[in-house]
Design an enzyme around this catalytic site. Sequence first.
Site, mmCIF file in Angstrom:
data_model
loop_
_atom_site.group_PDB
_atom_site.id
_atom_site.type_symbol
_atom_site.label_atom_id
_atom_site.label_comp_id
_atom_site.label_asym_id
_atom_site.label_seq_id
_atom_site.Cartn_x
_atom_site.Cartn_y
_atom_site.Cartn_z
ATOM 1 N N ASN A 9 27.635 -20.840 -6.696
ATOM 2 C CA ASN A 9 28.461 -22.044 -6.784
ATOM 3 C C ASN A 9 28.037 -23.083 -5.756
ATOM 4 O OD1 ASN A 9 31.014 -22.169 -8.675
ATOM 5 N ND2 ASN A 9 30.687 -20.021 -8.157
ATOM 6 N N GLU A 60 -1.974 -5.243 -4.425
ATOM 7 C CA GLU A 60 -2.607 -4.904 -3.149
ATOM 8 C C GLU A 60 -3.987 -5.552 -3.044
ATOM 9 O OE1 GLU A 60 -3.306 -0.807 -0.642
ATOM 10 O OE2 GLU A 60 -4.064 -0.908 -2.681
ATOM 11 N N HIS A 100 0.835 -1.205 0.000
ATOM 12 C CA HIS A 100 0.000 0.000 0.000
ATOM 13 C C HIS A 100 0.874 1.261 0.000
ATOM 14 C CE1 HIS A 100 -3.472 2.550 0.859
ATOM 15 N NE2 HIS A 100 -2.730 3.136 1.786
#
Length: 683
Positions: free
Chosen positions: A417, A65, A43
């Site tokens: 990795n 929202e 919001h």
Amino acid sequence: MDNKYLNVFIEESNEYIQKLNIELLELGKNRDRNVDEIFRYMHTLKGMAGTMGFEKFTELSHQLEDLLDAIRSGSISISPEVVDVLLEGVDILQEFVEEIAENGQEGNKDISKIIEKAKILIKNNNENEAKNNKYLIEEKENKIEHSFNEYELKIFEEASRKNMNIFQIKVVLQRDCLLKSARAFLVFKAIENFGEVIKTIPEVKDIEDEKFDREFYIYLITNTNKDIIQKSVESISEISEVIITEINFENIAQKYGLFFNSQKSSNKDEKVSATTENSSKDINKIGEEKDTKDIKKKSGKTLRVDIERLDNLMNLVSELIIIKTRLEEIEGDLDKDQDKREAIEYLSRITSNLHDAVMKVRMVPIENVFNRFPRIVYDLSKELNKKVNLIIEGAETELDRTVIDEIGDPLLHIVRNAIDHGIEKPEERVKIGKPEEGNLIMKAYHDGNNVVIEINDDGAGIDCERIARKAVEKGIVDEAKALRMKETELLSLIFEPGFSTSEKITDISGRGVGLDVVKSKIESLGGNVEVYTKKGEGTKFLIRLPLTLAIIQALMIKVDEEKYAIPLNTIRETVIVSTNEIKKVYKKDVIVLRGKVIPLISLHELLETSKKGYINEKIIVVVVKKGEKDIGLIVDDLIGEQEIVIKSLGNYLKNLKFIAGATILGDGQVALILDINSLFEEE
């Protein structure tokens, strides 16, 4: 866009997007989690974008929202699909922010697909809308009853005795209302003109903090007709609905088992009720004072400061330290003048305190970097079909802002990795008796004047024999040398440019680039990286970084007639040895110190001074360290420990070998700072 608020918008948007990523990932793990906080973040983002005029940003955040609102109301249950749509939407918001930061505009990114996904989720689940209410409101034919405390009941009773109206006012804001707290404030201002507000649901503080849905309730005592109040509130924009219900105190009294006499109060009763009213006001006042204190306590904790201003402040402190050093050098000439000596000591204390204060201002929690990784690990796990549990420890550990800005990419390479090469697939882990979910631990902690970052995985570990074979194949070392190399030496080969043990090149890792970048970046920050592994059990990368890159403790040495500085955190010890203790190993000078063979480097030869060879029978050796490795540096003299200010050599001399920078001494001379990492490479 030339807008003074643009930088603030970009910074705050990045912060909220980071918080959304973290909270949404937690939501995926714990589906019973409350989404109120996530809703507020979204919001706020929507409101900020709307204020700035970024239409696509506002449209997308508004749709996300709505999706979060549907989750809050219970009409949509949390599922991996819902979380993925929210995360995808947040990614697009991040792209908007990056485009705005670069060009001042949000760009032409297509948001129709993600909006359609969110709308379908809402549409498919609308029929399941839940009826339960967070505030335990019992709703019967638009008549809603809340619980009241003793003081509120006494005030209602007194109002009823005086034939005043007790109104419950339900205010519902429009769904697209941008600033709910601002609208609520206007409602309060309008209603307070008609009487006294006794109670709100939720509490005033929660309404101010927007900790409510679209509706809130106000209980008002007034002599004004409810139609007048209704018109006044409805005149405020972005109000969807206003429902005013008159409260009959007799019904409340029956509910709470109270005795209620509706006759007019006597003088005595009036005094009692006045006391009650005053006490209620006092209680409200105490509550207001408490809220004010809380707000004061919260504000002032943080302040956004441009990093250039901090750098300028640091430079001024640096100059102060230089003059302090100069004054300390001439202090010996002031033995007869006690006042001057005390003044210098006082200056020294003030300078040190000022230095510490500035350093604290520059310090930033490493969580600013670590917070990126839950989302990265989540995405990589999905892409590689692996289950990885990320554990973050020591996120509150503080590090210089300059280091924080640079350390993110090296950590990203190591994490990639670890997930791609280290942690096995779930079915492989189960076969060898491991839990199907792998653990990846990111830990930070202080160690003296350094910050240590550890990245541990419980995967397959690194196969040193395979490293040796690959190194021989690529011509990095010959076969004979590979057989003689210790495990630590073999592991150091993974940091060589172009080295990779991966048979298959992927977009994640295995392109032969990455770990060499990690090493060079960390060493450019004055740190070092070590790797430890146990086949079948996991791998640990250990990164050691200086707390700051601006002012350090150093040992001042002399080579020929020149002064040099060696960072104190790289020094293991200083020793004096006889020339007959120097041995030859593979045509290189070494000494044996407590059973350990230490190679020697003559700084005369390395720095190409006029002196050659060992002139005296006794030589001074400064033993410096890099991980488990040691090297002895032969110097002419030790001047002593000193606090120095690191100055860059500029672009023209920035690639000067063996030199990390320079410092200005108290007497105005320039001393070069030795780059210990490059000395180990030379060895």
